[in-house]
Design a protein around this motif. Sequence first.
Motif, short mmCIF file in Angstrom:
data_model
loop_
_atom_site.label_atom_id
_atom_site.label_comp_id
_atom_site.label_asym_id
_atom_site.label_seq_id
_atom_site.Cartn_x
_atom_site.Cartn_y
_atom_site.Cartn_z
N THR A 1 -6.53 6.09 -9.01
CA THR A 1 -7.44 4.95 -9.44
C THR A 1 -6.67 4.34 -10.75
OG1 THR A 1 -9.10 5.54 -8.11
CG2 THR A 1 -9.32 3.69 -9.63
N PRO B 1 -9.55 1.70 0.34
CA PRO B 1 -9.69 0.39 0.25
C PRO B 1 -10.40 -0.11 -1.11
CG PRO B 1 -10.81 1.45 2.25
CD PRO B 1 -10.16 2.53 1.42
N GLU B 2 -10.89 0.82 -1.93
CA GLU B 2 -11.25 0.45 -3.37
C GLU B 2 -10.18 0.01 -4.11
OE1 GLU B 2 -14.24 2.37 -1.22
OE2 GLU B 2 -12.38 3.14 -1.69
N HIS B 3 -8.64 0.91 -4.03
CA HIS B 3 -7.73 0.73 -4.47
C HIS B 3 -7.08 -0.93 -4.24
CE1 HIS B 3 -6.46 5.16 -4.66
NE2 HIS B 3 -7.57 4.76 -5.75
N ALA B 4 -7.23 -1.26 -2.92
CA ALA B 4 -6.85 -2.80 -2.80
C ALA B 4 -7.54 -3.66 -3.34
CB ALA B 4 -6.81 -2.79 -1.21
N GLN B 5 -9.01 -3.40 -3.42
CA GLN B 5 -9.97 -4.31 -4.14
C GLN B 5 -9.53 -4.34 -5.56
OE1 GLN B 5 -13.88 -2.75 -3.24
NE2 GLN B 5 -13.71 -3.53 -1.01
N LEU B 6 -9.38 -3.14 -6.24
CA LEU B 6 -9.07 -3.23 -7.53
C LEU B 6 -7.86 -4.01 -7.80
CD1 LEU B 6 -9.51 -2.22 -10.54
CD2 LEU B 6 -8.35 -0.18 -9.92
N ARG B 7 -6.66 -3.86 -7.21
CA ARG B 7 -5.43 -4.70 -7.37
C ARG B 7 -5.82 -6.12 -7.12
NH1 ARG B 7 -3.07 -0.55 -4.02
NH2 ARG B 7 -1.38 0.51 -5.12
N GLU B 8 -6.47 -6.75 -6.22
CA GLU B 8 -6.99 -7.99 -6.04
C GLU B 8 -7.70 -8.42 -7.23
OE1 GLU B 8 -9.03 -7.96 -2.24
OE2 GLU B 8 -7.32 -7.60 -1.03
N GLN B 9 -8.61 -7.71 -7.50
CA GLN B 9 -9.28 -8.37 -8.87
C GLN B 9 -8.52 -8.29 -10.03
OE1 GLN B 9 -11.98 -5.09 -10.32
NE2 GLN B 9 -12.97 -6.30 -11.83
N SER C 1 0.91 -1.24 0.07
CA SER C 1 -0.17 0.15 -0.09
C SER C 1 0.98 1.31 0.03
CB SER C 1 -0.90 0.00 1.12
OG SER C 1 -0.29 -0.12 2.43
N ARG D 1 -6.51 -11.40 -9.67
CA ARG D 1 -7.19 -12.70 -10.00
C ARG D 1 -7.34 -12.93 -11.62
NH1 ARG D 1 -10.25 -10.67 -5.45
NH2 ARG D 1 -11.83 -10.20 -7.12
#
Length: 387
Positions: free
Chosen positions: A74, A13-21, A7, A24
């Motif tokens: 973003t 938190p949205e950035h973390a979700q985007l990275r994870e998406q 980080s 995957r």
Amino acid sequence: MADILDSTIYDTPEHAQLREQIARFIAREVEPHASAWEEAGCVPREVLRKMGDAGLFGLMYEPDYGGAGADAMTNLVFAEALSQSTFGGFIITALVHTDMASPHLHHAGTPQQKARYLPGVIRGDTITAVGISEPGAGSDVAGLRTTARLETGSDGEHWVLNGTKMFITNGVHANLYFIAARTGSARHAVSMFIVEKGTPGFTVGRALKKTGWLSSDTAELILDNVRIPAENLLGERDRGFQAVMKNFQTERIALAAMAVGHATQALRMTLDYVRQRQAFGATLFDKQTVRQRLAMLDAKTRAARQYLYHCAWLVTQQRDVVQDVSLLKALTGELVNEVLQTCQQFHGGMGYMRETPIERLWRDARVLAIGGGATEVMLDEAAKRYG
């Protein structure tokens, strides 16, 4: 060792979700298959449509057209996360679409133009390319020779385009092109135009073979009396040079993110390798010169990443970023080559074998000091702005 998913102080938190998406998606849809794309010379369009379906192609675009309305930070997270892939050709195929070509429509398009094209661009049904570089004009946009002439006939006003574009990423398989052409005698009298695939006179001269980015299609484009409606002018007449210069900042931040991503991946791979590789009774990591060299390159990469995020933050503050982004592009383009050359060296003979990730990253990294503004051009752009 620096991790591309670490980080930053700018994260949400949205950035973390985007990275994870994106991680995957890359693990499922890219890494197991992209060696075949290298052989084919392009990324399958169904993969790009999947990215569109996942909402990855319209992060900064208006919700009215299917976008997310996000900011430059973003968008940087997207570019950096995408650069977790070890296939630079896949990365640049997507980033040209999102950060280098379609932004011209986003920034300068009329409501009618956006309504017609942006939904398809965001869905990944319409893949875009931008035609600026020519055989004799790369970073020198004002030196381009492609012309556009306004003519009036029985069927109304049309622009007639003539010229050649070179080194155009997505050039073979794109559906929609944004073409820069000279519309006046003044040095900076350049305009941008929307040209659809299949327009009479608009052809792919040849697909170009490259040293790296093998899974991205790159082309020479020929415009031979290409007639397009007057309403296909994108933005103001004779103001295309300014539009290109503005969009270069978005493009160069994306390329810097790609460079940092490649450097981070290479350092991670090399650290794993030297911890296992035995030579003269010990691992390579036990050699002081090896581990200290990797530590220094890690320090440089971490510092470059912080500068990268700072530049994106400056964009969100609507600051003039030309000097900083020029310095960033020069720094990261040279750094990624320094990192990859060292990491390949530490892999020994295996680092020179095709189809190994480190060899592929080494090939793909080379162009990052050339494309989107060569290091020398970037340094000169920055130097001219010293007070």
